[in-house]
Design a protein around this motif. Sequence first.
Motif, mmCIF file in Angstrom:
data_model
loop_
_atom_site.group_PDB
_atom_site.id
_atom_site.type_symbol
_atom_site.label_atom_id
_atom_site.label_comp_id
_atom_site.label_asym_id
_atom_site.label_seq_id
_atom_site.Cartn_x
_atom_site.Cartn_y
_atom_site.Cartn_z
ATOM 1 N N ILE A 199 -0.442 4.847 -8.338
ATOM 2 C CA ILE A 199 -1.185 3.835 -9.117
ATOM 3 C C ILE A 199 -2.448 3.726 -8.463
ATOM 4 N N TRP A 200 -3.441 4.176 -8.911
ATOM 5 C CA TRP A 200 -4.967 3.977 -8.048
ATOM 6 C C TRP A 200 -5.917 3.525 -9.094
ATOM 7 N N SER A 201 -5.499 3.042 -10.168
ATOM 8 C CA SER A 201 -6.832 2.077 -10.896
ATOM 9 C C SER A 201 -7.396 1.357 -9.987
ATOM 10 N N PRO A 202 -8.750 1.426 -9.868
ATOM 11 C CA PRO A 202 -9.728 0.338 -9.375
ATOM 12 C C PRO A 202 -9.713 -0.836 -9.895
ATOM 13 N N PHE A 203 -8.852 -1.095 -11.108
ATOM 14 C CA PHE A 203 -9.450 -2.186 -12.002
ATOM 15 C C PHE A 203 -8.101 -3.231 -11.876
ATOM 16 N N ALA A 204 -7.081 -2.839 -11.494
ATOM 17 C CA ALA A 204 -6.002 -3.771 -11.250
ATOM 18 C C ALA A 204 -5.582 -3.799 -9.993
ATOM 19 N N PRO A 205 -5.302 -5.298 -9.632
ATOM 20 C CA PRO A 205 -5.211 -5.471 -8.115
ATOM 21 C C PRO A 205 -3.823 -4.930 -7.578
ATOM 22 N N LEU A 206 -3.796 -4.555 -6.232
ATOM 23 C CA LEU A 206 -2.782 -3.948 -5.429
ATOM 24 C C LEU A 206 -1.477 -4.946 -5.680
ATOM 25 N N ARG A 230 -0.159 -6.475 -7.853
ATOM 26 C CA ARG A 230 0.430 -6.652 -9.439
ATOM 27 C C ARG A 230 1.928 -6.875 -9.068
ATOM 28 N N ALA A 269 0.935 3.986 -2.947
ATOM 29 C CA ALA A 269 0.784 5.314 -2.581
ATOM 30 C C ALA A 269 1.730 6.244 -3.291
ATOM 31 N N LEU A 287 0.653 -1.141 -0.050
ATOM 32 C CA LEU A 287 -0.085 0.014 -0.005
ATOM 33 C C LEU A 287 0.787 1.311 0.194
ATOM 34 N N ALA A 288 1.789 1.250 0.806
ATOM 35 C CA ALA A 288 2.968 2.278 0.696
ATOM 36 C C ALA A 288 3.539 2.638 -0.483
#
Lengths: 313, 311, 256
Positions: free
Chosen positions: C110-117, C119, C106, C102-103
């Motif tokens: 990269i804040w696309s809601p369609f690709a998993p964190l 990646r 941040a 997440l850090a």
Amino acid sequence: MTRTQELLLALLGAVLLLALAWAVPWLRFVLTVALAKSLAVFGILLLLRAGQVSFGHALYLALAAYTAAFTAMLIPEALILLPVAAIASALVGLVVGLFVVRYREIFFGMLNLALSMVFYSLLEKFYSITHGTDGMRLPPLRFAGIPLEGEFQGWVLLILAVVLALGFGALVRIYLASPMGQALAGIKTRETRLEFLGVPARRVLLAAYVLAALMAGCGGAVLAMTTRLVTPALAYWTASGELVFIAILGGAGSVFGPVIGAVAFELTRVYAAALVADAWQLILGSVLLLVILFAPGGLWGMGKALLSRRKIA
Amino acid sequence: MGAWFSENGLLVGLAALDGLSYAAAVFMVAVGLNLVFGVLRVLNIAHGSLYAIGGYSAASLGLFLSSRGLPEFLAYPALVVAAALVGALLGPPIERLLLRRMQDHEPVLQLLVTFALFMILEDLQKLLWGVQPVVSDAPVRLLGTVDIPFGADVIPFNAYQLYVLPGIALATLVGLAWFLRKTLAGRMIVAVTTDREAARAMGIDAAKVTLLTFTAGAALAALGGALASPTVSLVPGVGAQTIVLSFAVVATAGLGQIEGAAIAALLIGLGRSFAVYLEPELEVVIPYVIMLAVLLVRPQGLFGVAETRRI
Amino acid sequence: MSALLSARGLKLAFGGLKAADGIDLDVMDGEFLAIIGPNGAGKTTFINMTTGYLKPQAGSIEFDGKPILGMSPRKIVALGIGRSFQLPQLFTEHTVLENAALAVAARSGIWSPFAPLMRPSIRQEAEALLDRFGLSPVADRRADALNEGARKLADIAMAVALRPRLLLMDEPTSGVAAADKMAVVETLVRVLRESRVTAVFVEHDMEVVARFADRVAVWGQGRIMALGDPQTVLNDPQVRRDVIGELPQEALHAPT
């Protein structure tokens, strides 16, 4: 569970629901209503991920239902009513969201509750526009120009609801795994850290709130087209309580929860009402108590636990 | 303004008197809700049902006594006895069997348990008292009316709503404030509210304090219902109405505020009854509009204290 | 060397308590500055003011020549000031790896809601980060299941993931078992030197201060009582009497 397994399970569930509706025709209506509500419960699930409980989410369901009812007087076309109602809900969700995402926990819940109650009383009191508690009837509708009547109407709306539930279920599943969804969970456990990572927590919550309103809007539109009658009771706080109820009943840990919960809720309600007309709330309340006390993971959690036990044995 | 007032002055006077008695009943419920929230950290949705059951029980007891040909003044002790019975019979089992078991669970589950309880209690009321309105107005009738001079007019207003309801609410407010500040038991409740773990470490039996506070809160809600019962006809749904109103009072006042709850109850009670007389369409909206307006300006409520987290 | 951060005349009082009573301080580019002083002297308050969590009643703070007073924590983070916390602020229901990811996400925006964190690009960077902090063995544990030493390191790792130019650390070793303390600090110093981060850290352990700080600032009642190289400051009789004598007992334990 792998992605493929989840996808297969979702499709299997959809086929099962359609088969049930085919075998027991009068269940078609009940299942459509259940799926419509499950769309709103997806939103409750998103907000629960952020640790927030909205006790006013039925506002968006009711808002979309009334939008559909008013729009139907001009254009009785299902394919127009659905997006119009959903967008209206999402827009109101954006405006309200800008205000409520500044609050957390009890205040978040209470503000949502207050706003839904304001909407409820407006619906109830402005009789000349909304026909008060009598509600509004929707005129006969069309789907892609074809009149919606009898069997055809039942099937079209059920299939529409199934498609929406599958689509939004997949969307919510993807959303929750994305940085946006993971940050949402961060609001629940450590919002301060989010801010010190440079992540605007309010905007993260707002995005989820608007998506929740949009999904509830689709649910409201399907509900209005299915029941063909919209009343202020849709916005009363107990209706919002039911949505949270369904989320917990189904299990807040998975996107399958809302659908399982909504179907179980509506079936229990129908059978309980047939069994003891005046005590269906009592039966539903008792079911909820038992689930919380003995299966806090909801029906989904219970099913998963049973499956894994069998695997071990 | 002058012309408007001479035309509507009477209404304003009536609205003020009505609002006062209404605020008194709402305060009784809200203050109990607040006390219970303090020790349990959960807003009890079933709290409004306790108000309704208190009302129904008081009405039934009153009707039963008069059907036996007993003296009518017994209707007054009947109100208090009914409330105490409801609190004593329902409070401990709810706290012991349900809420205590939920203490380590997620907040949403704690909240939902009280919602489940609310659903159950709503239907129990229907099964016990039916869906027809229940009326027992002996306590109001016996005291008669008082003529209140209001400009050139005279408002006849019943003495029960003028004296008894606000009087008992005021006594509750003063008594509770004194109890929480000056008595050992009261200090214990405050200690558990402020920091449960620290209170335990000091040797306070937090479980017992919670049980007693919950029971007292339940009895206060039931008393609110019992006191209001002679002035209204009881119908299903009164519990659902009452609880959202008390939520509005508690949120407006700020969590944990006793005196604040009294002021918020007055604000909301008066606001609502002015609406009833002047703009009936707005009756149900007003309490929420007041709450929204207050929280917009003061996010922690009128008297709530904003917390800064230590990091 | 030029000043990366300069604070002038900072004042903040909570009721009667003066947490900052005219703080003037320059933090030089590339240095490790230790802050010592008794509890309640205003050390954490200084960090909170510098990172936008608290607003001073008077004074100014400049970072790299730009005034930052009145900015939100988010804006200040974006400028390149990171911080860690006395009470580690981790996402307790996430794993350590997810915390780090997440850090990383941040920072990279990269804040696309369609690709998993999780990646590949984010996962690799998060894993490398945990590796540098020696946290790989606990990467898949939930953050609330770690011991205090690991929690402190994970907390700092999340701040470092943002690639700050200045890192403010609030008691990075408090609560860490005495046996682990030097290992934790050595890991930390190695990573910070590698990343060329300027660091300010509040510390109660004089052994740690003496070994790792370039300069020491002594805090007392909201003021800076002494400032200089560790050798001089720690041997000053007044500092020894007023500050080191008042430190909590744990700080006096000699490291083993």
